[in-house]
Design a protein around this motif. Structure first.
Motif, PDB file in Angstrom:
ATOM      1  N   ARG A 126      91.975  88.376 -65.985  1.00  0.00           N
ATOM      2  CA  ARG A 126      92.898  87.385 -66.519  1.00  0.00           C
ATOM      3  C   ARG A 126      92.911  86.187 -65.577  1.00  0.00           C
ATOM      4  O   ARG A 126      92.653  86.320 -64.381  1.00  0.00           O
ATOM      5  CB  ARG A 126      94.311  87.966 -66.637  1.00  0.00           C
ATOM      6  CG  ARG A 126      94.402  89.129 -67.632  1.00  0.00           C
ATOM      7  CD  ARG A 126      95.826  89.614 -67.747  1.00  0.00           C
ATOM      8  NE  ARG A 126      95.945  90.711 -68.688  1.00  0.00           N
ATOM      9  CZ  ARG A 126      97.095  91.314 -68.990  1.00  0.00           C
ATOM     10  NH1 ARG A 126      98.222  90.917 -68.405  1.00  0.00           N
ATOM     11  NH2 ARG A 126      97.128  92.306 -69.868  1.00  0.00           N
ATOM     12  N   PRO A 127      93.245  85.017 -66.088  1.00  0.00           N
ATOM     13  CA  PRO A 127      93.209  83.813 -65.255  1.00  0.00           C
ATOM     14  C   PRO A 127      94.317  83.738 -64.215  1.00  0.00           C
ATOM     15  O   PRO A 127      94.220  82.958 -63.272  1.00  0.00           O
ATOM     16  CB  PRO A 127      93.332  82.674 -66.276  1.00  0.00           C
ATOM     17  CG  PRO A 127      94.021  83.293 -67.444  1.00  0.00           C
ATOM     18  CD  PRO A 127      93.533  84.711 -67.505  1.00  0.00           C
ATOM     19  N   CYS A 128      95.388  84.543 -64.362  1.00  0.00           N
ATOM     20  CA  CYS A 128      96.524  84.481 -63.442  1.00  0.00           C
ATOM     21  C   CYS A 128      96.277  85.380 -62.235  1.00  0.00           C
ATOM     22  O   CYS A 128      96.274  86.618 -62.356  1.00  0.00           O
ATOM     23  CB  CYS A 128      97.803  84.902 -64.162  1.00  0.00           C
ATOM     24  SG  CYS A 128      99.272  84.819 -63.116  1.00  0.00           S
ATOM     25  N   ILE A 129      96.089  84.780 -61.049  1.00  0.00           N
ATOM     26  CA  ILE A 129      95.805  85.566 -59.853  1.00  0.00           C
ATOM     27  C   ILE A 129      97.014  86.390 -59.436  1.00  0.00           C
ATOM     28  O   ILE A 129      96.874  87.400 -58.737  1.00  0.00           O
ATOM     29  CB  ILE A 129      95.356  84.632 -58.695  1.00  0.00           C
ATOM     30  CG1 ILE A 129      94.665  85.443 -57.586  1.00  0.00           C
ATOM     31  CG2 ILE A 129      96.534  83.850 -58.146  1.00  0.00           C
ATOM     32  CD1 ILE A 129      93.365  86.071 -58.013  1.00  0.00           C
ATOM     33  N   ALA A 130      98.228  85.996 -59.882  1.00  0.00           N
ATOM     34  CA  ALA A 130      99.434  86.751 -59.544  1.00  0.00           C
ATOM     35  C   ALA A 130      99.389  88.157 -60.131  1.00  0.00           C
ATOM     36  O   ALA A 130     100.036  89.075 -59.611  1.00  0.00           O
ATOM     37  CB  ALA A 130     100.674  86.011 -60.040  1.00  0.00           C
ATOM     38  N   ALA A 138      93.897  87.418 -51.452  1.00  0.00           N
ATOM     39  CA  ALA A 138      95.024  87.637 -52.362  1.00  0.00           C
ATOM     40  C   ALA A 138      95.509  89.077 -52.270  1.00  0.00           C
ATOM     41  O   ALA A 138      96.716  89.344 -52.275  1.00  0.00           O
ATOM     42  CB  ALA A 138      94.619  87.298 -53.793  1.00  0.00           C
ATOM     43  N   LEU A 139      94.576  90.021 -52.164  1.00  0.00           N
ATOM     44  CA  LEU A 139      94.949  91.428 -52.055  1.00  0.00           C
ATOM     45  C   LEU A 139      95.613  91.713 -50.707  1.00  0.00           C
ATOM     46  O   LEU A 139      96.593  92.464 -50.638  1.00  0.00           O
ATOM     47  CB  LEU A 139      93.716  92.318 -52.232  1.00  0.00           C
ATOM     48  CG  LEU A 139      93.128  92.331 -53.646  1.00  0.00           C
ATOM     49  CD1 LEU A 139      91.772  93.015 -53.647  1.00  0.00           C
ATOM     50  CD2 LEU A 139      94.070  93.028 -54.612  1.00  0.00           C
TER      51      LEU A 139
END
Length: 261
Positions: free
Chosen positions: A82-86, A50-51
């Motif tokens: 937080r649950p949002c990976i965005a 993701a990074l």
């Protein structure tokens, strides 16, 4: 006796976040420890991936190997809160700037912070902008206490050197030069993006102070005062008109308690 399921799940989640499953050995059936290690590797790899997806310009600047190592180290040290990976990665610019040989390069953190702003701006969706007549009808006194909502894809940054020129090269607007001399002058930037498109504009100091204050939720009068502190000749009315004509204002609110228009 095995612990209750909810307790075991919490302990497994904690072990994943800590990157260490040794304390779970007594609670796992035969073969589960190895499966846990596989799951842990997959978990860290998903965060690192993701990074890497969010900071491709940093990989271009620093090399894919360094960026990958920094991403993996960050994933282990800073799991998502937080649950949002965005939303994951806001702290990565500071981390990568202190990682390995990147620590020798003073421009890495502002470049990474600019990339974070560019990436978040680019996925925004523009709203219908307000016309100037919607604001001009308020009159001078009404404007002072009015708050505005700006387009979601707007970001305002101050950078200690012209990393925006590096970013412009990466984004493809200029040919990649054989050598590049980084301008050490500080700059104020406006990043604007929507639906994958993004632009970076250089702003005068007072204009940036005005727009950044509005973006932070301050009333027009308070934002104008901030700009006047920077430049006593600043024309807030003209600056507001420029912002509106650029399609950057989407809503107005006449007072903290008032209804949005």
């Amino acid at each position: 006796m095995s612990p209750p399921l909810a307790e075991l799940q919490a302990r497994i989640a904690g072990a994943l976040l800590a990157g260490d499953g040794r304390g779970l050995a007594a609670d796992l059936v035969r073969g589960s420890a190895e499966r846990f290690r596989v799951h842990l590797r997959n978990y860290e790899e998903s965060l690192a991936a993701a990074l890497r997806d969010k900071f491709p310009a940093c990989a271009w600047l620093l090399g894919a190997e360094l960026l990958d190592a920094a991403a993996r180290a960050f994933a282990r040290a800073h799991p998502p809160r937080r649950p949002c990976i965005a939303e994951y990665g806001a702290e990565f610019p500071r981390f990568v700037a202190a990682f390995g040989r990147a620590a020798e390069l003073a421009y890495v953190q502002p470049f990474a912070e600019l990339e974070w702003a560019v990436g978040n701006a680019a996925i925004a969706v523009d709203s219908e902008p307000l016309a100037w007549r919607s604001i001009a009808s308020l009159g001078t006194d009404g404007l002072l206490a009015t708050h505005v909502t700006l387009q979601q894809g707007l970001r305002y940054l101050r950078v200690p050197c012209r990393v925006d020129e590096l970013m412009t090269i990466y984004l493809g607007d200029r040919a990649t030069p054989a050598a590049f001399a980084l301008d050490a002058s500080p700059a104020h930037l406006e990043v604007r993006g929507a639906r994958g498109a993004v632009s970076i504009a250089l702003l005068e100091d007072a204009e940036h102070a005005f727009r950044a204050a509005l973006a932070a939720g301050e009333a027009i009068g308070a934002a104008a005062e901030r700009a006047l502190d920077v430049d006593g000749a600043f024309d807030a009315g003209a600056a507001l008109r420029r912002l509106v004509d650029a399609g950057s204002v989407t809503r107005i609110r006449h007072s903290p308690e008032g209804a949005a228009s």
